[in-house]
Write an enzyme that holds these catalytic residues in place. Structure first.
Site, PDB file in Angstrom:
ATOM      1  N   HIS A  63       9.915  -2.804   1.904  1.00  0.00           N
ATOM      2  CA  HIS A  63      10.546  -2.119   0.475  1.00  0.00           C
ATOM      3  C   HIS A  63      10.354  -3.613  -0.147  1.00  0.00           C
ATOM      4  CE1 HIS A  63      12.174   1.530   2.244  1.00  0.00           C
ATOM      5  NE2 HIS A  63      13.030   0.733   3.045  1.00  0.00           N
ATOM      6  N   ARG A 156       4.440   2.218   3.125  1.00  0.00           N
ATOM      7  CA  ARG A 156       4.371   2.559   4.579  1.00  0.00           C
ATOM      8  C   ARG A 156       3.084   1.799   4.842  1.00  0.00           C
ATOM      9  NH1 ARG A 156       4.319   7.999   2.758  1.00  0.00           N
ATOM     10  NH2 ARG A 156       6.405   8.873   2.535  1.00  0.00           N
TER      11      ARG A 156
END
Length: 268
Positions: A63, A156
């Site tokens: 993140h 991802r």
């Protein structure tokens, strides 16, 4: 009159979730629930609390920070408290050793990135704080409580062949390619109150029974209350295990003497 403090709950289906959840939760027939979200609201709109339930590995992901997030969005610092774990359960947090961006890219493409990560055995009471940029993955057989900045930006790197979008360029641009600092993880035992996080984005305490005067002072103002056992009452409202509430103050709240709860407060 005190406005109803209990936050709306959202059950989120995930490919890695579970068809059977432990009480007080349940999954609708035929659905694999991976997350229980509590919709953020004032005075705690900058925090998101949730439960996670895993039956398979999650993607290898990362993140961004506030500075790295797209315009108008916040980054995501998060932390996990392990509530239940199967005997061989593990969490991947950070790398075994520092790696280059080129190595990270090639390992993400061929799937070897999971072998470069540091996998930590997980048991009840283990606590992990993940600064933004920490590359991580969650293994199967875990139930976690998570407190995070109110952001759902996930990049991802590897998803075990699942047909979901990857974000290699964005992930590599924000990733910390080093080991996770040891002081950001520990086991708390779950039998006594303890401070877990003190900034920069939020405070977080685990408490057993009533909060003491120091805790009441520490959480002066808006606070998330997440009972893990027992319940919390405010006026004629009962906040039960499996629920979460946004309170303007802890002062009127009454906690089960033998119960436990997480208290969280945004600092930004």
């Amino acid at each position: 009159m005190i406005e109803r403090p209990i936050l709306p709950t959202r059950a989120v289906e995930k490919v890695w979730g579970r068809e059977h959840l432990s009480a007080p939760f349940s999954a609708p027939d035929g659905q694999r629930i991976g997350e229980i979200w509590f919709e953020p609201a004032e005075p705690c709109e900058n925090l998101l609390a949730k439960y996670l339930f895993t039956s398979e590995k999650l993607s290898v992901q990362v993140h961004p920070s506030d500075a790295q997030a797209p315009d108008g969005q916040s980054g995501k610092e998060e932390c996990w408290l392990v509530l239940d774990a199967e005997p061989d359960a593990v969490l991947a947090i950070g790398f075994k050793e520092a790696i280059s961006a080129a190595t990270m890219r090639s390992a993400a493409l061929d799937g070897s990135i999971e072998h470069l990560l540091e996998w930590h055995p997980a048991k009840r009471g283990d606590f992990f704080y993940l600064p933004a940029g920490t590359v991580h993955a969650i293994g199967p057989g875990l139930s976690l409580a998570e407190i995070q900045q109110n952001s759902d930006i996930t990049y991802r790197l590897f998803d075990y062949g699942r047909p979901r979008e990857l974000h290699l360029d964005a992930a590599i641009a924000v990733a910390d390619r080093t080991p996770h600092p040891a002081h950001l993880r520990r086991n708390i035992g779950m039998d006594q109150s303890v401070q877990l996080v003190d900034g920069p984005y939020f405070k977080l305490d685990f408490i057993v029974g009533e909060p003491d005067p120091e805790t009441l002072k520490r959480f002066d103002g808006g606070v998330l209350v997440m009972p893990l056992s027992g319940d919390v009452t405010i006026a004629d409202e009962c906040i039960a295990e499996g629920e979460c509430a946004a309170l303007t103050s802890l002062a009127p709240a009454r906690f089960s003497p033998q119960g436990s709860a997480l208290l969280a407060q945004s600092l930004r």
